[in-house]
Design a protein around this motif. Structure first.
Motif, PDB file in Angstrom:
ATOM      1  N   ILE A   1       0.843  -1.196   0.000  1.00  0.00           N
ATOM      2  CA  ILE A   1       0.000   0.000   0.000  1.00  0.00           C
ATOM      3  C   ILE A   1       0.877   1.244   0.000  1.00  0.00           C
ATOM      4  O   ILE A   1       0.646   2.188  -0.767  1.00  0.00           O
TER       5      ILE A   1
ATOM      6  N   THR B   1      -0.597   5.671   6.983  1.00  0.00           N
ATOM      7  CA  THR B   1      -0.328   4.224   6.991  1.00  0.00           C
ATOM      8  C   THR B   1       0.690   3.842   8.060  1.00  0.00           C
ATOM      9  O   THR B   1       0.816   2.669   8.385  1.00  0.00           O
TER      10      THR B   1
ATOM     11  N   SER C   1      -8.606   7.961  -1.313  1.00  0.00           N
ATOM     12  CA  SER C   1      -7.433   8.351  -2.110  1.00  0.00           C
ATOM     13  C   SER C   1      -7.707   8.175  -3.602  1.00  0.00           C
ATOM     14  O   SER C   1      -7.314   9.018  -4.413  1.00  0.00           O
TER      15      SER C   1
ATOM     16  N   LEU D   1      -8.289   4.357   1.649  1.00  0.00           N
ATOM     17  CA  LEU D   1      -7.798   4.006   0.312  1.00  0.00           C
ATOM     18  C   LEU D   1      -8.839   4.337  -0.759  1.00  0.00           C
ATOM     19  O   LEU D   1      -8.493   4.804  -1.843  1.00  0.00           O
TER      20      LEU D   1
ATOM     21  N   LEU E   1       1.029   3.957  -3.012  1.00  0.00           N
ATOM     22  CA  LEU E   1       0.715   5.364  -2.753  1.00  0.00           C
ATOM     23  C   LEU E   1       1.895   6.267  -3.107  1.00  0.00           C
ATOM     24  O   LEU E   1       1.713   7.343  -3.687  1.00  0.00           O
TER      25      LEU E   1
END
Length: 146
Positions: A49, A97, A113, A110, A53
């Motif tokens: 993740i 995170t 985002s 998420l 990102l």
């Protein structure tokens, strides 16, 4: 001997029933098993993740160079959307995170985002399209006059 085998079989069936899955909604029927699975899955996924990102923010920032080429009169508005709204929100989610808060709100964060990045692209496209449309109309009028 057969009694031992039957006991092993009964124990295996009890364990298997504990891990039964709702095949339509894809979750474990036992809430404790589902919670344990979700926690372990998130912990294993965090490095990926974070990498995704980071790469997403990097690409979003890099496309700011393209803005300079096609942004025209709307360049500062587009940069405000890109650098003042979308990138800071994505960076905040990336920073999140590394906190325990992310464990509780990972899926909504998420999803947010992705919505933020998509909405930013739509907003920048709307700004650019307005400028490009007026520039094309102007060029078309110039051609008609000549």
């Amino acid at each position: 001997m057969q009694g031992v085998q039957q006991a092993d079989l009964d124990r295996e069936q009890a364990i298997a029933s504990r891990f039964s899955i709702n095949r339509w909604l894809l979750y474990f029927r036992e809430p404790e098993v589902e919670a344990d699975f979700a926690a372990r899955s998130l912990k294993a996924s965090k490095p990926f993740i974070r990498a995704y990102l980071t790469a997403g923010v990097g690409l979003y920032l890099a496309f700011g160079i393209l803005d300079a080429a096609i942004g025209g009169e709307q360049l500062y508005t587009i940069w405000l959307i890109r650098f003042g709204f979308v990138c800071p929100l994505l960076l905040m989610i990336l920073a999140m995170t590394f906190t325990s808060l992310f464990d509780r709100i990972a899926q909504p964060a998420l999803a947010f985002s992705m919505l933020t990045a998509g909405a930013g692209i739509l907003a920048m496209t709307a700004q650019t399209s307005r400028w490009l449309n007026s520039a094309m109309l102007e060029a078309q009028r110039d051609l008609q006059v000549k």
